[in-house]
Scaffold this motif. Structure first.
Motif, PDB file in Angstrom:
ATOM      1  N   GLY A 182      47.099  35.776  52.363  1.00  0.00           N
ATOM      2  CA  GLY A 182      47.483  35.014  51.181  1.00  0.00           C
ATOM      3  C   GLY A 182      47.115  35.729  49.900  1.00  0.00           C
ATOM      4  O   GLY A 182      46.757  36.908  49.889  1.00  0.00           O
ATOM      5  N   THR A 183      47.185  34.995  48.801  1.00  0.00           N
ATOM      6  CA  THR A 183      46.879  35.558  47.484  1.00  0.00           C
ATOM      7  C   THR A 183      45.641  34.874  46.911  1.00  0.00           C
ATOM      8  O   THR A 183      45.256  33.782  47.340  1.00  0.00           O
ATOM      9  CB  THR A 183      48.066  35.389  46.528  1.00  0.00           C
ATOM     10  N   PHE A 184      45.054  35.520  45.889  1.00  0.00           N
ATOM     11  CA  PHE A 184      43.778  35.068  45.357  1.00  0.00           C
ATOM     12  C   PHE A 184      43.786  35.116  43.835  1.00  0.00           C
ATOM     13  O   PHE A 184      44.585  35.816  43.209  1.00  0.00           O
ATOM     14  CB  PHE A 184      42.642  35.937  45.908  1.00  0.00           C
ATOM     15  N   ASP A 185      42.865  34.352  43.283  1.00  0.00           N
ATOM     16  CA  ASP A 185      42.650  34.356  41.836  1.00  0.00           C
ATOM     17  C   ASP A 185      41.508  35.289  41.450  1.00  0.00           C
ATOM     18  O   ASP A 185      41.438  35.743  40.308  1.00  0.00           O
ATOM     19  CB  ASP A 185      42.340  32.941  41.350  1.00  0.00           C
ATOM     20  N   VAL A 186      40.614  35.563  42.413  1.00  0.00           N
ATOM     21  CA  VAL A 186      39.479  36.464  42.200  1.00  0.00           C
ATOM     22  C   VAL A 186      39.286  37.295  43.461  1.00  0.00           C
ATOM     23  O   VAL A 186      39.305  36.747  44.573  1.00  0.00           O
ATOM     24  CB  VAL A 186      38.172  35.692  41.922  1.00  0.00           C
ATOM     25  N   VAL A 187      39.102  38.591  43.314  1.00  0.00           N
ATOM     26  CA  VAL A 187      38.685  39.457  44.422  1.00  0.00           C
ATOM     27  C   VAL A 187      37.444  40.220  43.983  1.00  0.00           C
ATOM     28  O   VAL A 187      37.433  40.846  42.916  1.00  0.00           O
ATOM     29  CB  VAL A 187      39.786  40.452  44.845  1.00  0.00           C
ATOM     30  N   SER A 215      44.778  37.095  37.108  1.00  0.00           N
ATOM     31  CA  SER A 215      43.817  37.069  38.213  1.00  0.00           C
ATOM     32  C   SER A 215      42.843  38.236  38.069  1.00  0.00           C
ATOM     33  O   SER A 215      43.144  39.253  37.445  1.00  0.00           O
ATOM     34  CB  SER A 215      44.527  37.105  39.563  1.00  0.00           C
ATOM     35  N   LEU A 216      41.664  38.071  38.651  1.00  0.00           N
ATOM     36  CA  LEU A 216      40.536  38.979  38.388  1.00  0.00           C
ATOM     37  C   LEU A 216      40.164  39.830  39.592  1.00  0.00           C
ATOM     38  O   LEU A 216      40.189  39.365  40.735  1.00  0.00           O
ATOM     39  CB  LEU A 216      39.303  38.173  37.985  1.00  0.00           C
ATOM     40  N   LEU A 217      39.783  41.058  39.291  1.00  0.00           N
ATOM     41  CA  LEU A 217      39.255  41.993  40.280  1.00  0.00           C
ATOM     42  C   LEU A 217      37.928  42.541  39.766  1.00  0.00           C
ATOM     43  O   LEU A 217      37.849  43.011  38.626  1.00  0.00           O
ATOM     44  CB  LEU A 217      40.240  43.150  40.485  1.00  0.00           C
ATOM     45  N   VAL A 218      36.896  42.456  40.594  1.00  0.00           N
ATOM     46  CA  VAL A 218      35.600  43.041  40.249  1.00  0.00           C
ATOM     47  C   VAL A 218      35.219  44.036  41.337  1.00  0.00           C
ATOM     48  O   VAL A 218      35.142  43.684  42.524  1.00  0.00           O
ATOM     49  CB  VAL A 218      34.512  41.960  40.094  1.00  0.00           C
ATOM     50  N   LEU A 219      35.011  45.276  40.943  1.00  0.00           N
ATOM     51  CA  LEU A 219      34.607  46.352  41.845  1.00  0.00           C
ATOM     52  C   LEU A 219      33.235  46.864  41.418  1.00  0.00           C
ATOM     53  O   LEU A 219      32.983  47.043  40.220  1.00  0.00           O
ATOM     54  CB  LEU A 219      35.599  47.511  41.788  1.00  0.00           C
ATOM     55  N   THR A 220      32.363  47.101  42.381  1.00  0.00           N
ATOM     56  CA  THR A 220      31.118  47.793  42.078  1.00  0.00           C
ATOM     57  C   THR A 220      30.933  48.924  43.077  1.00  0.00           C
ATOM     58  O   THR A 220      31.414  48.846  44.205  1.00  0.00           O
ATOM     59  CB  THR A 220      29.885  46.855  42.144  1.00  0.00           C
ATOM     60  N   GLY A 221      30.235  49.971  42.644  1.00  0.00           N
ATOM     61  CA  GLY A 221      29.990  51.069  43.566  1.00  0.00           C
ATOM     62  C   GLY A 221      29.045  52.100  43.004  1.00  0.00           C
ATOM     63  O   GLY A 221      29.049  52.369  41.797  1.00  0.00           O
ATOM     64  N   PRO A 222      28.221  52.694  43.872  1.00  0.00           N
ATOM     65  CA  PRO A 222      27.360  53.800  43.451  1.00  0.00           C
ATOM     66  C   PRO A 222      28.057  55.155  43.547  1.00  0.00           C
ATOM     67  O   PRO A 222      27.480  56.170  43.172  1.00  0.00           O
ATOM     68  CB  PRO A 222      26.201  53.717  44.446  1.00  0.00           C
ATOM     69  N   TYR A 223      29.298  55.152  44.069  1.00  0.00           N
ATOM     70  CA  TYR A 223      30.098  56.378  44.188  1.00  0.00           C
ATOM     71  C   TYR A 223      29.373  57.458  45.010  1.00  0.00           C
ATOM     72  O   TYR A 223      29.398  58.639  44.665  1.00  0.00           O
ATOM     73  CB  TYR A 223      30.472  56.927  42.806  1.00  0.00           C
ATOM     74  N   THR A 224      28.778  57.041  46.117  1.00  0.00           N
ATOM     75  CA  THR A 224      28.114  58.004  47.007  1.00  0.00           C
ATOM     76  C   THR A 224      29.079  58.418  48.116  1.00  0.00           C
ATOM     77  O   THR A 224      28.966  57.969  49.247  1.00  0.00           O
ATOM     78  CB  THR A 224      26.839  57.397  47.624  1.00  0.00           C
ATOM     79  N   TRP A 225      30.033  59.236  47.755  1.00  0.00           N
ATOM     80  CA  TRP A 225      31.057  59.654  48.714  1.00  0.00           C
ATOM     81  C   TRP A 225      30.429  60.467  49.840  1.00  0.00           C
ATOM     82  O   TRP A 225      29.758  61.472  49.595  1.00  0.00           O
ATOM     83  CB  TRP A 225      32.127  60.460  47.989  1.00  0.00           C
TER      84      TRP A 225
END
Length: 293
Positions: A182-187, A215-225
């Motif tokens: 389905g679809t979302f308002d927040v991811v 609709s909102l998208l929140v991404l977090t990451g330390p970028y430790t590839w």
């Protein structure tokens, strides 16, 4: 090009999904011929205890000293709060949120303070089993390592003022999410981009998960590839291109998301993962908030 059983490893998630295999099976297939990665890396009891502490541990349990990085505690709660800071439920009627890479579920529960239905998905079956127990019972016991084989007992508890009937959990692969989600308002996707076997698959799917303007998208990451999780050819950032230019994870996010999402905010978010009473992890995630155009 590396293959297992005659199948290109990069195509395994799609092949496995078509055959109905679990995300864990995909992981095992991809890593079974690797010298550096261990199948089921997120399925150990040790890691489950650490993540229950990371999500639900009390400050005095995690940092029992008069000093220390206490502003780095409650990272999953702060991630949800960052989402809700920009979320306006009164404008959209019944709302839905997705917490992808939910681990044991603290952010998922916190999103339910303002969202009508929240789905948490994680690659680890043991994490999802613990989250289901928390959803059903409201609490779950776990152990904190003090040193060596010495443990103390602890209990992870969902805050009593959260409506747990709004929350649902399932095991799944962020790079091969089921088609009827389905679809979302927040991811919310906290600290998973550099742990995915094909992060661009996930970024491409976001346009389907968040089709509505606003609709909102929140991404977090330390970028430790790390090549143990992602083939180096598929890293979003952390590499030097053919022209000698350093490419960062945030630059690639802007490139991939920019045509479809507006960047609203960037936040540096410290986090603290307790391992023992005296040895722990302190890191800083880069959080970005995006709004669908």
């Amino acid at each position: 090009m590396a293959a297992v059983g005659g199948i290109d490893r990069k195509l395994m998630p799609l092949v496995a999904a078509s055959l109905g295999l679990s995300a864990y099976a995909v992981y095992w297939l991809r890593r079974s011929n690797s010298d550096t990665a261990v199948p089921g890396v997120y399925e150990s009891k040790k890691l489950l205890n650490e993540y229950l502490a990371f999500h639900f541990g009390k400050p005095e349990e995690l940092i029992p000293y008069s000093f220390g990085p206490k502003d780095a505690l409650d990272f999953p709660k702060r991630c949800a709060e960052l989402c809700l800071k920009h979320f306006k439920s009164k404008d959209i009627g019944r709302s839905r949120a997705l917490d992808i890479g939910c681990s044991v579920g603290r952010s998922t529960f916190e999103l339910a303070r303002a969202v009508n239905e929240v789905i948490g998905i994680d690659y680890s079956q043991s994490f999802i089993d613990a989250a289901d127990t928390l959803c059903r019972e409201g609490e779950i016991p776990y152990k904190l390592v003090q040193e060596g084989d010495i443990f103390s007992e602890a209990v992870a508890t969902v805050p009593r003022d959260i409506d747990r009937t709004r929350v649902f959990f399932e095991q799944g692969d962020a790079c091969a999410l089921r088609s009827d989600l389905g679809t979302f308002d927040v991811v919310l996707a906290a600290n998973i981009l550099c742990r995915l076997h094909h992060p661009k698959y996930f970024l491409d799917r976001l346009r389907q998960l968040l089709p509505k303007p606003g609709s909102l998208l929140v991404l977090t990451g330390p970028y430790t590839w790390l090549h143990q999780f992602t083939d180096k050819s598929l890293w979003l950032g952390g590499y030097v291109d053919a022209n000698g230019k350093a490419i960062t994870g945030f630059q690639r996010l802007q490139q991939e998301l920019g045509p479809y999402f507006e960047l609203l905010e960037q936040v540096e978010m410290p986090y603290f993962i307790r391992e023992t009473a005296r040895e722990n992890q302190w890191a800083v995630a880069h959080a970005t908030v995006w709004r669908r155009k």
